[in-house]
Design an enzyme around this catalytic site. Structure first.
Site, mmCIF file in Angstrom:
data_model
loop_
_atom_site.group_PDB
_atom_site.id
_atom_site.type_symbol
_atom_site.label_atom_id
_atom_site.label_comp_id
_atom_site.label_asym_id
_atom_site.label_seq_id
_atom_site.Cartn_x
_atom_site.Cartn_y
_atom_site.Cartn_z
ATOM 1 N N THR A 54 1.328 -2.727 4.372
ATOM 2 C CA THR A 54 0.588 -3.949 4.013
ATOM 3 C C THR A 54 1.417 -4.826 3.082
ATOM 4 O O THR A 54 1.443 -6.047 3.199
ATOM 5 C CB THR A 54 -0.752 -3.580 3.348
ATOM 6 N N ASP A 73 -0.073 -3.841 -4.498
ATOM 7 C CA ASP A 73 0.243 -2.648 -3.733
ATOM 8 C C ASP A 73 -0.880 -2.326 -2.763
ATOM 9 O O ASP A 73 -1.995 -2.815 -2.905
ATOM 10 C CB ASP A 73 0.441 -1.464 -4.710
ATOM 11 N N ALA A 125 -3.173 0.651 -0.493
ATOM 12 C CA ALA A 125 -3.919 1.858 -0.850
ATOM 13 C C ALA A 125 -4.385 2.536 0.431
ATOM 14 O O ALA A 125 -4.484 1.902 1.486
ATOM 15 C CB ALA A 125 -5.125 1.526 -1.725
ATOM 16 N N GLY A 144 -0.446 7.005 -1.900
ATOM 17 C CA GLY A 144 0.521 8.059 -1.634
ATOM 18 C C GLY A 144 0.614 8.435 -0.170
ATOM 19 O O GLY A 144 1.371 9.309 0.215
ATOM 20 N N GLY A 199 2.072 6.871 1.903
ATOM 21 C CA GLY A 199 3.476 6.626 2.239
ATOM 22 C C GLY A 199 4.435 7.405 1.349
ATOM 23 O O GLY A 199 5.647 7.209 1.405
ATOM 24 N N GLU A 213 4.898 3.998 -7.847
ATOM 25 C CA GLU A 213 3.819 3.004 -7.742
ATOM 26 C C GLU A 213 2.911 3.062 -8.964
ATOM 27 O O GLU A 213 2.520 2.049 -9.511
ATOM 28 C CB GLU A 213 3.003 3.243 -6.477
ATOM 29 N N LYS A 273 -9.856 0.595 4.664
ATOM 30 C CA LYS A 273 -9.646 1.302 3.391
ATOM 31 C C LYS A 273 -10.795 1.069 2.420
ATOM 32 O O LYS A 273 -10.787 1.587 1.300
ATOM 33 C CB LYS A 273 -8.342 0.870 2.735
HETATM 34 O O1 DER Z 1 1.993 5.224 -0.194
HETATM 35 C C1 DER Z 1 1.299 4.360 -0.719
HETATM 36 O O2 DER Z 1 0.768 4.486 -1.824
HETATM 37 C C2 DER Z 1 0.999 3.105 0.073
HETATM 38 O O3 DER Z 1 0.724 2.047 -0.799
HETATM 39 C C3 DER Z 1 -0.220 3.414 0.939
HETATM 40 O O4 DER Z 1 -1.212 3.921 0.103
HETATM 41 C C4 DER Z 1 -0.736 2.218 1.687
HETATM 42 O O5 DER Z 1 0.115 2.039 2.765
HETATM 43 P P1 DER Z 1 -0.265 1.050 3.945
HETATM 44 O O6 DER Z 1 -0.271 -0.336 3.348
HETATM 45 O O7 DER Z 1 0.847 1.242 4.940
HETATM 46 O O8 DER Z 1 -1.621 1.460 4.466
#
Ligand code: DER
Length: 233
Positions: A32, A85, A87, A99, A101, A107, A125
């Site tokens: 994202t 960020d 989530a 997490g 990813g 982060e 989400k």
């Molecule tokens: O790894 C992470 O914390 C990423 O931010 C994850 O939580 C969200 O990843 P996405 O945007 O690919 O869904």
């Protein structure tokens, strides 16, 4: 795809609403946030914004460099104006699981150094309680040598199922940007006090960080396939 346009909508809205000239911006990791970086680059170009961007992973660093944004780090910019960020899930109290990813540790550090922490995500989400939609469990970064005793300790403390995250494009476990392993803890009940769970997990020797972001997110933007965006209240 529909989800990609949902992600893009949330990312663009957050960057347009929350970033101003001269900001030091924490750039998250995942899919994202790619759209958020695209929008940051667009606004720098069209509005001549002066920004410094702080990465939360090797992936985020690549995004910053590839989009010709000014790269900073926490030693030069220990206090940020905003961190943006993704989530994996956000509950009614703005507690987030992150997490998915594998980038949760940097982060959380960067988010903790920012005056404001903003989450961007697609509508899948947006939950009321954690575990409603995200079924892969809470990521926990661990020192490799300790992963088995930590797994056992988590199960003894909270039950559920804990797995070592295995890599897809590499034999063996996922190794994080910090050289550690990731455990995914699939919890069963849904009446946890996530603040105390985060604290207790972080006290286990060998645990580096958990993917529970408690009392951190100030705003959360969820995008929809039709390009609309809903801000969590
Ligand atoms: O790894 C992470 O914390 C990423 O931010 C994850 O939580 C969200 O990843 P996405 O945007 O690919 O869904």
């Amino acid at each position: 795809s529909l989800l990609e346009s949902a992600k893009k909508a949330a990312a663009f809205r957050a960057v347009d609403e929350c970033v101003k000239d001269k900001d030091v911006v924490g750039v998250g990791s995942g899919s994202t946030v790619v759209y958020a970086v695209e929008r940051l680059a667009e606004r720098v170009k069209t509005e001549k914004l002066q920004l410094v961007c702080i990465p939360t992973s090797f992936q985020a660093r690549q995004l910053i460099v590839e989009n010709n944004l000014v790269l900073g780090d926490l030693s030069l910019y220990p206090s940020l104006d905003i961190a943006i960020d993704g989530a994996d899930e956000v509950d009614k109290d703005f507690t987030a699981i992150k997490g998915g990813g594998g980038c949760l540790t940097q982060e959380k550090i960067v988010a903790s150094c920012a005056k404001r922490f903003v989450v961007i995500a697609d509508y899948t989400k947006d939950s009321q309680i954690l575990g409603e939609q995200y079924k892969k469990g809470i990521p926990i970064e661990v020192i490799p040598l300790a992963y088995v005793p930590v797994m056992n300790k988590i199960k003894a403390l909270y039950g559920g199922n804990v797995e070592l995250r295995m890599a897809k494009m590499k034999a063996g476990p996922v190794v994080t940007d910090n050289g550690n392993f990731i455990l995914d803890w699939v919890f069963l009940e849904d009446k946890f006090n996530w603040e105390s769970v985060n604290t207790q997990l972080n006290l286990i020797p060998g645990v580096v960080e958990t993917g529970l972001f408690v009392n951190m997110a100030e705003r959360a933007f969820f995008g929809y396939a039709d390009g609309s965006v809903k801000e969590k209240t």
